[in-house]
Design a protein around this motif. Sequence first.
Motif, PDB file in Angstrom:
ATOM      1  N   ASP A 191      34.275  29.835  -4.175  1.00  0.00           N
ATOM      2  CA  ASP A 191      32.874  30.196  -4.469  1.00  0.00           C
ATOM      3  C   ASP A 191      32.454  31.474  -3.748  1.00  0.00           C
ATOM      4  N   LEU A 192      33.371  32.397  -3.652  1.00  0.00           N
ATOM      5  CA  LEU A 192      33.110  33.642  -2.925  1.00  0.00           C
ATOM      6  C   LEU A 192      32.031  34.465  -3.634  1.00  0.00           C
ATOM      7  N   THR A 193      30.986  34.793  -2.874  1.00  0.00           N
ATOM      8  CA  THR A 193      29.847  35.493  -3.458  1.00  0.00           C
ATOM      9  C   THR A 193      29.438  36.657  -2.574  1.00  0.00           C
ATOM     10  N   LYS A 194      29.115  37.790  -3.217  1.00  0.00           N
ATOM     11  CA  LYS A 194      28.602  38.936  -2.471  1.00  0.00           C
ATOM     12  C   LYS A 194      27.433  39.547  -3.228  1.00  0.00           C
ATOM     13  N   ARG A 195      26.300  39.582  -2.545  1.00  0.00           N
ATOM     14  CA  ARG A 195      25.124  40.227  -3.142  1.00  0.00           C
ATOM     15  C   ARG A 195      24.760  41.455  -2.340  1.00  0.00           C
ATOM     16  N   PHE A 196      24.357  42.503  -3.059  1.00  0.00           N
ATOM     17  CA  PHE A 196      23.736  43.668  -2.413  1.00  0.00           C
ATOM     18  C   PHE A 196      22.291  43.661  -2.869  1.00  0.00           C
TER      19      PHE A 196
ATOM     20  N   VAL B  52      29.865  40.054  -6.607  1.00  0.00           N
ATOM     21  CA  VAL B  52      30.879  39.015  -6.790  1.00  0.00           C
ATOM     22  C   VAL B  52      30.132  37.687  -6.880  1.00  0.00           C
ATOM     23  N   ASP B  53      30.395  36.955  -7.964  1.00  0.00           N
ATOM     24  CA  ASP B  53      29.509  35.850  -8.300  1.00  0.00           C
ATOM     25  C   ASP B  53      30.249  34.510  -8.297  1.00  0.00           C
ATOM     26  N   GLY B  54      30.514  34.005  -7.110  1.00  0.00           N
ATOM     27  CA  GLY B  54      31.094  32.668  -6.994  1.00  0.00           C
ATOM     28  C   GLY B  54      32.501  32.538  -7.549  1.00  0.00           C
ATOM     29  N   ILE B  55      33.417  33.412  -7.107  1.00  0.00           N
ATOM     30  CA  ILE B  55      34.782  33.316  -7.642  1.00  0.00           C
ATOM     31  C   ILE B  55      35.664  32.474  -6.718  1.00  0.00           C
ATOM     32  N   SER B  56      36.604  31.769  -7.311  1.00  0.00           N
ATOM     33  CA  SER B  56      37.580  30.976  -6.562  1.00  0.00           C
ATOM     34  C   SER B  56      38.973  31.325  -7.058  1.00  0.00           C
ATOM     35  N   PHE B  57      39.881  31.567  -6.121  1.00  0.00           N
ATOM     36  CA  PHE B  57      41.276  31.791  -6.504  1.00  0.00           C
ATOM     37  C   PHE B  57      42.171  31.583  -5.298  1.00  0.00           C
TER      38      PHE B  57
ATOM     39  N   MET C  67      38.247  42.899  -2.529  1.00  0.00           N
ATOM     40  CA  MET C  67      39.281  43.421  -1.633  1.00  0.00           C
ATOM     41  C   MET C  67      38.724  43.659  -0.237  1.00  0.00           C
ATOM     42  N   ARG C  68      37.528  44.224  -0.180  1.00  0.00           N
ATOM     43  CA  ARG C  68      36.932  44.519   1.129  1.00  0.00           C
ATOM     44  C   ARG C  68      36.662  43.233   1.900  1.00  0.00           C
ATOM     45  N   MET C  69      36.264  42.203   1.202  1.00  0.00           N
ATOM     46  CA  MET C  69      36.009  40.940   1.895  1.00  0.00           C
ATOM     47  C   MET C  69      37.308  40.362   2.446  1.00  0.00           C
TER      48      MET C  69
ATOM     49  N   THR D 293      28.327  36.901   1.150  1.00  0.00           N
ATOM     50  CA  THR D 293      26.994  36.322   1.190  1.00  0.00           C
ATOM     51  C   THR D 293      27.103  34.805   1.302  1.00  0.00           C
ATOM     52  N   SER D 294      28.037  34.219   0.543  1.00  0.00           N
ATOM     53  CA  SER D 294      28.282  32.781   0.673  1.00  0.00           C
ATOM     54  C   SER D 294      29.685  32.466   0.170  1.00  0.00           C
ATOM     55  N   GLY D 295      30.070  31.208   0.304  1.00  0.00           N
ATOM     56  CA  GLY D 295      31.413  30.807  -0.087  1.00  0.00           C
ATOM     57  C   GLY D 295      32.351  30.904   1.096  1.00  0.00           C
ATOM     58  N   SER D 296      33.608  30.520   0.873  1.00  0.00           N
ATOM     59  CA  SER D 296      34.550  30.587   1.985  1.00  0.00           C
ATOM     60  C   SER D 296      35.756  31.423   1.585  1.00  0.00           C
TER      61      SER D 296
END
Lengths: 306, 260
Positions: free
Chosen positions: A8-13, A19-24, A46-48, A56-59
């Motif tokens: 659930d990786l998320t990044k908001r500016f 990046v909207d809640g991706i899992s892989f 990539m930067r994360m 912003t959220s997720g792990s």
Amino acid sequence: MAVIEAKDLTKRFGEFTAVDGISFEVAPGESFGLLGPNGAGKSTTMRMIGGTGLRTSGSLSVLGMDPERQGPEVRASLGVVPQSDNLDTELLVRDNLIVYGRYFGLPMREVKAKTETLLEFAQLVEKANAKVDDLSGGMKRRLTIARALINDPSIILLDEPTTGLDPQARHILWDRLFRLKEQGVTLVVTTHFMDEAEQLCDRLVVMDQGRIVAEGSPAALIRQYSTREVTELRFGASRNEALLAELASLAVRAEALPDRVLLYSDDGEALLEEVNRRGLHPLTSLVRRSSLEDVFLRLTGRSLIE
Amino acid sequence: MKALKPRRFGWWYVAEWRLRGMRSYRWTILLMTLGNPVLYLAAMGIGLGALVRVDVAGVSYLHFVAPALLVSTTVAEGFNEASWPVMSGFRWQKFYLGMSATPLAPVQLAMGESVAVSLRLWVQSFTFWLIGLAFGAFDGLVSILIVPIAVGAAMATHAVVMAYVATIDNDVVMTFMYRMIMMPMFLFAGTFYPLETMPVFLQWIGWISPMWHGSQLARVVAIGLPEPGWLIACHVGFLAVWTIGGLLWARRTFTKRVVV
């Protein structure tokens, strides 16, 4: 165990969600691709992974560590090839590798020995004492990749590795990357070139507007989302759209792009014959195998390169 | 943990890189290091000094101006090294972004810059001092204390400018900084004449500039300028606050620029 695990990786500016809640997950030794158009959220992801982008959220776990909290430790095992070369043009080719190796805390003797091996790997031995500005685009790219290998990374992140290179330079680069893969290095590649993804990736996710819209091996994705073959027809800008309805009835699926019509079927040649038999006579025609470009078009209704 | 050494010595690796990079403009550095003192001492101390027949602050004009010239040329170089190179690192060549993909932390980039530049300035100001001795502009070995004072004033400037440059995105601002900060500081911060000879409404330029505080300290050690103790403490305190404050600020601005 996965070397990279995103949930659930998320990044908001601000208001914008990159990046909207991706899992892989990425397995060790795997060559994993993030395919998508510009702005899909690939570079942000990539930067994360490298810990220079905060989520912003997720792990997110990289080699069992949280890149935000253990950034230096994570990066000690990463090799990063950024989208644009940021080599130091004030230093010679060889010195670029030496100073970079030092950033990882490697002893000077070890760095110097490693530098010579990498110059060889990057086919830059003759350019070792050249200025960076005197290198061609492909050579700079190879130097950037060599630089990313100085710390013997277990994961290499490649952001658009061949963007802006001519076909020959791309093939040389792919060959180098393929060798790394054979050595068991995990590759994570972002690209908006489907041929590159097909060349390099065992498995990939297709990203669009910060989301993962499909996942699988290149072949499986093509099988799932496209037909075996594609017939590309050009009738001239004014007629493409007008003929779409009639053409669509001949194919499994049809797409009208501004400059051409794409007809999806399992036998492209037969379809082309049928088109001609009906007297539709396109200005040009081409039958080819389906590619990831077609998968992307099918999934998003847009082409990868705008 | 593989990042143990970079965590501890990262700042030094950055300094190593920066010093190696200075080789590419080593002739400029050499020319400035030798040329600056000779030209300034000849023009201001001897040329202008020939016209200024009266003693200034109880000494000849050459003796009055030389310590401040050493300080201000060193400060100016600290300013230079904090402006274009830092701008380039973030914006033009983006090599800081390459470095941020290694175990280095953003604060180590700033610290490394600072260390490398200060090493360069030690050499530069020491050379100035030697040439000044040859010109007869400095008397006695105690005047060597000007060298650490000059480096201190330069590093105070460097830290603050570096921190600020990390926040800006265009070179117009930087050209503006040269014209509106560097030049006035050079002309109005008591280098060429005592600050007190200026009208009060212009004296603040000296008070807020590291150049003036550095020059006054340099004159205290070189020509025994009679500054009261509290003022000496002020000079030292000002430079210390700027250096430490500048580095803390740089830690913030560098981190903001690197980690998004």
